[in-house]
Write an enzyme that holds these catalytic residues in place. Structure first.
Site, PDB file in Angstrom:
ATOM      1  N   LYS A  65       0.798  -1.320  -0.076  1.00 38.07           N
ATOM      2  CA  LYS A  65      -0.064  -0.039   0.097  1.00 38.07           C
ATOM      3  C   LYS A  65       0.937   1.103  -0.071  1.00 38.07           C
ATOM      4  O   LYS A  65       0.443   2.144  -0.579  1.00 38.07           O
ATOM      5  CB  LYS A  65      -0.888   0.055   1.086  1.00 38.07           C
ATOM      6  CG  LYS A  65      -0.528   0.556   2.538  1.00 38.07           C
ATOM      7  CD  LYS A  65      -1.537   0.880   3.413  1.00 38.07           C
ATOM      8  CE  LYS A  65      -1.143   1.668   4.780  1.00 38.07           C
ATOM      9  NZ  LYS A  65      -0.602   0.577   5.631  1.00 38.07           N
ATOM     10  N   HIS A 194       1.214  -3.461  14.661  1.00 35.27           N
ATOM     11  CA  HIS A 194       1.953  -2.231  13.979  1.00 35.27           C
ATOM     12  C   HIS A 194       2.128  -1.014  14.711  1.00 35.27           C
ATOM     13  O   HIS A 194       0.835  -0.697  15.465  1.00 35.27           O
ATOM     14  CB  HIS A 194       1.216  -2.047  12.724  1.00 35.27           C
ATOM     15  CG  HIS A 194       1.779  -1.138  11.835  1.00 35.27           C
ATOM     16  ND1 HIS A 194       2.283   0.124  12.136  1.00 35.27           N
ATOM     17  CD2 HIS A 194       2.128  -1.170  10.394  1.00 35.27           C
ATOM     18  CE1 HIS A 194       2.972   0.736  11.089  1.00 35.27           C
ATOM     19  NE2 HIS A 194       2.843  -0.011  10.153  1.00 35.27           N
ATOM     20  N   GLU A 268       6.941  -5.806   8.144  1.00 31.85           N
ATOM     21  CA  GLU A 268       6.108  -5.206   6.976  1.00 31.85           C
ATOM     22  C   GLU A 268       6.394  -4.088   6.695  1.00 31.85           C
ATOM     23  O   GLU A 268       5.736  -2.988   6.730  1.00 31.85           O
ATOM     24  CB  GLU A 268       4.709  -5.427   7.209  1.00 31.85           C
ATOM     25  CG  GLU A 268       3.992  -6.930   7.643  1.00 31.85           C
ATOM     26  CD  GLU A 268       2.558  -6.888   8.288  1.00 31.85           C
ATOM     27  OE1 GLU A 268       2.267  -5.740   8.669  1.00 31.85           O
ATOM     28  OE2 GLU A 268       2.102  -7.884   8.204  1.00 31.85           O
TER      29      GLU A 268
HETATM   30  C1  LIG Z   1       0.751   0.577   6.288  1.00 32.12           C
HETATM   31  C2  LIG Z   1       1.091  -0.759   6.888  1.00 32.12           C
HETATM   32  C3  LIG Z   1       2.467  -1.324   6.713  1.00 32.12           C
HETATM   33  C4  LIG Z   1       3.438  -0.367   6.316  1.00 32.12           C
HETATM   34  O1  LIG Z   1       3.803   0.498   7.685  1.00 32.12           O
HETATM   35  P1  LIG Z   1       5.185   1.691   7.174  1.00 32.12           P
HETATM   36  O2  LIG Z   1       5.120   2.293   8.443  1.00 32.12           O
HETATM   37  O3  LIG Z   1       4.943   2.204   5.992  1.00 32.12           O
HETATM   38  O4  LIG Z   1       6.324   0.777   7.353  1.00 32.12           O
HETATM   39  C5  LIG Z   1       2.411  -2.415   7.568  1.00 32.12           C
HETATM   40  N1  LIG Z   1       1.756  -3.250   7.736  1.00 32.12           N
HETATM   41  C6  LIG Z   1       0.421  -2.716   7.732  1.00 32.12           C
HETATM   42  C7  LIG Z   1      -0.572  -3.905   8.276  1.00 32.12           C
HETATM   43  C8  LIG Z   1       0.079  -1.656   7.178  1.00 32.12           C
HETATM   44  O5  LIG Z   1      -1.174  -1.362   7.316  1.00 32.12           O
END
Ligand SMILES: *Cc1c(COP(=O)(O)O)cnc(C)c1O
Length: 462
Positions: A65, A194, A268
């Site tokens: 994303k 996250h 991620e």
């Molecule tokens: C947006 C998102 C990420 C990426 O986050 P960053 O802060 O850009 O590294 C990772 N995992 C999930 C589930 C997300 O929604």
């Protein structure tokens, strides 16, 4: 739908070069008018290596994303990364490149049923959840899923907090959901979190990993086989930032709570891979000087610069991602910086990129360069009001080319030698500007005199 999709092309750079130099090459003949990105594949390669060096135990699954540019996704696939997809289309994009479904985690805790069915058919079986209803849906559409429970553990401060939307409470809710999943005959295999995108605190990863440890015990006790820890995203990505500190926090928390190598650890990262690889060039197409207020000197006068990309385009990141962007004039100037503001091209008053800034005087046709524009910019941009979103011009240094062209899904066909020019804006031909129909009326004279006339007008007024 196009039948033959052209492979994205990367220009191989020989000798010494920089993104600014590439931008200068593209704009110097005056043909290029639309905003564009220069994307350096080498930045992605360097970051992948740096990650592997600092956190050898943590496999990066790039969060699509953040920037779904096919070339970025292909490069990460070539390097061996996995992918975090949140929807059917993102799964389609990644599997379409030939990436095997076991390299994908469907990391959206609230999934439409049709997307779950699609993931199941595509063989993507690792999915996150944080609620009872998601377990019911999983039972119905993918009972063989390998589920990962998403818990909430927020950084004290983050550019974009996510905990308000996703993640169950690791103490009050998670143990019960683990038991429920077991009773329903579903497999939970791991824990994810996250901490917030653009997290300002590194210690939060240690807290979250400690919660995960407790839930590994709770999961095993409930009858699951827990083996996957997903530390999510939140890593910094701008040039000049570093993941050294956060990697030390994560590595030591892993040694403390997950010393066994039988636990697989993934992350991620989105921003980390995408931000610094993309440099945006936007052109000033109009300026407006506001008269100095009473009692103010000429120096304090304020100039408005209108550029051809704004908050409906790349700079949506200013609104949605709370980014602070920095404009650097492409041409160096010895003139003093003066108060100004930078506006996007649309007719909306909200479309302001930099409300209070300082730049040496810029003219119509001057270019401004914005670094670190690869994260949460392009995929959200819209051509609102008829202003096109920027195209990406990819480059890579020659020393990486020979390695990358051998790495599937990249191939030799992705690379070309030569100068980066502005092919998507061919020299203006009369046919472009005049309607082709002979019946159409002749175009009216321009409403404003060309720029050089303005000087005479001003003299006449004095
Ligand atoms: C947006 C998102 C990420 C990426 O986050 P960053 O802060 O850009 O590294 C990772 N995992 C999930 C589930 C997300 O929604």
């Amino acid at each position: 739908m196009r039948v033959v999709e052209e492979e994205p092309r990367v220009v191989v750079m020989e000798g010494s070069w920089s993104a600014e130099r590439v931008i200068r090459d593209i704009v110097e003949d005056g043909v290029q008018e639309d905003p564009f990105y220069v994307m350096d594949l080498g930045e992605v390669v360097a970051r992948y290596r740096h990650w592997k060096e600092l956190m050898p135990r943590v496999e990066p699954f790039y969060a699509v994303k953040c920037n779904d540019d096919k070339l970025l996704v292909s490069t990460l696939a070539a390097l061996g990364a996995g992918f975090d997809c949140a929807s059917k289309a993102e799964i389609q994009l990644v599997t379409g490149l030939g990436v095997r479904p076991d390299r994908i985690i469907f990391a959206n805790p609230a999934k439409p049923a049709s997307h779950i069915r699609y993931a199941s058919a595509a063989g993507v079986i690792t999915m996150t959840f944080d609620s009872e209803t998601e377990l019911l849906k999983t039972k119905q559409y993918m009972p063989h899923a390998q589920l990962v429970i998403r818990i909430r553990c927020d950084a004290t401060s983050a550019q974009c907090p996510l905990g308000i939307k996703f993640g169950c409470d690791p103490v009050a809710e998670a143990p019960r959901l683990l038991k429920l999943a077991a009773v329903m005959g579903l497999n939970v295999v791991g824990v994810s979190f996250h901490v917030g995108s653009g997290a300002q605190e590194t210690g939060v990863y240690a807290r979250a990993i400690q919660f995960a440890r407790a839930l590994f015990e709770a999961g095993d006790a409930a009858g699951h086989t827990m083996y996957l820890l997903d530390v999510g995203g939140g890593f910094p990505g701008n040039s000049g930032t570093c993941i050294r500190e956060v990697s030390q926090v994560i590595n030591s928390a892993l040694e403390l709570h997950f010393p066994s190598r039988s636990v697989r650890v993934i992350a991620e990262p989105g921003r980390y891979f995408a931000a610094a690889a993309y440099t945006l060039a936007a052109m000033v197409h109009a300026t407006r000087k506001l008269p100095a207020k009473e009692g103010e000197s000429e120096e304090e006068a304020h100039t408005m610069y209108f550029i051809n990309d704004g908050v409906y385009g790349s700079f949506n990141c200013v609104l949605y991602d709370h980014q602070q962007v920095h404009a650097v004039p492409l041409e160096q100037s010895s003139e003093r910086a003066q108060q100004c503001s930078v506006w996007g091209p649309s007719c909306d008053g909200l479309d302001c990129v930099l409300p209070a800034y300082a730049l040496p005087p810029q003219r119509t046709g001057s270019w401004l360069v914005f670094r670190d524009m690869g994260a949460y910019t392009l995929p959200v941009a819209s051509p609102f009001n008829g202003f096109p979103t920027p195209k990406v011009r990819a480059v890579v240094d020659k020393h990486l080319w020979s390695m990358l062209k051998e790495l599937w899904p990249l191939t030799e066909a992705n690379f070309v030698f030569g100068r980066v020019t502005s092919p998507q804006t061919p020299p203006p031909s009369p046919l472009d500007s005049d309607p082709p129909s002979p019946a159409s009326p002749p175009s009216p004279p321009p409403l404003t005199p060309p720029a050089h006339h303005a000087v005479f007008v001003e003299c006449a007024l004095k």
